[in-house]
Design an enzyme around this catalytic site. Structure first.
Site, short mmCIF file in Angstrom:
data_model
loop_
_atom_site.label_atom_id
_atom_site.label_comp_id
_atom_site.label_asym_id
_atom_site.label_seq_id
_atom_site.Cartn_x
_atom_site.Cartn_y
_atom_site.Cartn_z
N CYS A 63 8.22 39.98 8.16
CA CYS A 63 9.19 41.04 8.44
C CYS A 63 9.19 42.08 7.33
O CYS A 63 9.15 41.74 6.15
CB CYS A 63 10.59 40.45 8.58
SG CYS A 63 10.95 39.87 10.24
N HIS A 64 9.26 43.35 7.73
CA HIS A 64 9.31 44.43 6.76
C HIS A 64 10.74 44.62 6.24
O HIS A 64 11.68 44.55 7.03
CB HIS A 64 8.84 45.75 7.39
CG HIS A 64 7.41 45.73 7.82
ND1 HIS A 64 7.00 45.15 9.00
CD2 HIS A 64 6.29 46.22 7.22
CE1 HIS A 64 5.68 45.29 9.11
NE2 HIS A 64 5.24 45.93 8.05
N GLU A 99 15.76 40.77 12.98
CA GLU A 99 16.98 40.80 12.18
C GLU A 99 18.18 40.36 13.00
O GLU A 99 19.04 39.61 12.52
CB GLU A 99 17.20 42.22 11.63
CG GLU A 99 16.31 42.61 10.48
CD GLU A 99 14.85 42.90 10.88
OE1 GLU A 99 14.01 43.04 9.99
OE2 GLU A 99 14.57 42.99 12.10
N ASP A 113 28.20 24.25 10.94
CA ASP A 113 28.57 23.62 9.67
C ASP A 113 30.08 23.48 9.52
O ASP A 113 30.57 22.46 9.00
CB ASP A 113 28.00 24.44 8.51
CG ASP A 113 28.38 23.86 7.16
OD1 ASP A 113 27.89 22.75 6.83
OD2 ASP A 113 29.16 24.50 6.43
#
Length: 303
Positions: A63-64, A99, A113
């Site tokens: 990923c950029h 993203e 969690d």
């Protein structure tokens, strides 16, 4: 990482979805009433998602790094599940779908969690991309039946056989990749009379797109713009600006190019640099978006 230097920035948007399924209705009640021991589940997960969106390139190798200019995280709470929606926007050369999916996955993991102490049957059911916008994927490749193009190489040395043409061939290849299959090709000298003749032939052949490559520089033999301009009925300055701006981001010498773009009757004419890189980059700067002119010029009708 994949080379994206040839791409132009555009507005990009992606929406990703994730689903967290719980084991009991009591867990959903605890989320809504904010009685989970670890805290406000949805707000904590939202913060985690914001951080995740901005740090995606640190987690996913290919990923950029890119500017995240907007992130929104929403929830829909159902009887036995929490549905997560992450929307991300930017103006950049590449999309933000990874993203958005990364942020959605971190939001889901954070919810998992925080709920695991009170529910041992939590599961993440789904992470998916639901919407993507921006870039060339927004430009639908419509069939262009009957659209005729012609590439004219303007070069003294190539017309004499001293050099091999590369720029014209690159333009042809790119036109084929954009869905055009009726493409003429010719080589002429840097002569005003030959350039004018090429335009007249395009009219007679009922061409729709005429691309000159070469003769846009500043030498005494570079006469393509001067030869073409008298034939332009409707100039398109925005396309000329896009070509030069794109080139300027790659080499300072692009400001010396004198590309001209406009209509002569029903023919869209472009004059592009004669160098291979200059021709290729000019095509990348405006294609395939420029083909939209054939949908709006004279009602999109062409022979």
């Amino acid at each position: 990482m994949v080379d994206i230097t040839q791409k132009s920035p555009s507005q990009r948007k992606a929406i990703a979805q994730a689903i967290v399924r719980v084991g009991s209705k009591a867990t959903i009640d605890a989320i809504i009433n904010k009685t989970v021991p670890k805290g406000d589940v949805l707000e904590c997960a939202r913060v985690a998602g914001l951080f995740a969106a901005k740090r995606t390139s640190e987690m996913i190798p290919d990923c950029h790094p890119l500017p995240i200019e907007f992130t929104k995280i929403d929830y829909e709470i159902h009887e036995m599940e929490v549905e997560i929606f992450v929307e991300i926007k930017t103006i950049y050369k590449t999309g933000v779908e990874v993203e958005a999916m990364h942020a959605a996955s971190v939001v889901a993991l954070t919810i998992y969690d925080m709920l695991k102490p009170i529910d041992k049957q939590i599961s993440i059911e789904k992470i998916s991309l639901t919407e993507k916008r921006g870039g060339k994927s927004d430009i639908k490749k419509k069939p262009l039946p009957g659209l005729k193009a012609k590439v004219v190489v303007c070069s003294d040395s190539i017309s004499r056989g001293d050099k091999e043409d590369r720029a014209g061939k690159v333009i042809q290849e790119k036109l084929i990749s954009y869905g055009l299959d009726n493409i003429g090709y010719t080589i002429i000298a840097d002569e005003k009379a030959q350039i004018e003749q090429a335009i007249q032939q395009a009219v007679e052949q009922k061409s729709n797109l005429l691309i000159f490559t070469g003769g846009t520089g500043l030498s005494n033999r570079d006469v393509t713009p001067e030869s073409v301009l008298p034939y332009i009925d409707k100039r398109i300055p925005g396309v000329e600006e896009a070509i030069r701006n794109y080139g300027q981001q790659r080499t300072p010498y692009a400001m010396l190019s004198r590309s001209v773009v406009g209509f002569h009757k029903d023919i869209l004419i472009l004059t592009l640099p004669g160098s291979t890189n200059g021709a290729s980059e000019s095509m990348d700067a405006v294609f395939p978006a420029i083909l939209h002119v054939f949908s709006i010029h004279k009602g999109g009708k062409h022979d």
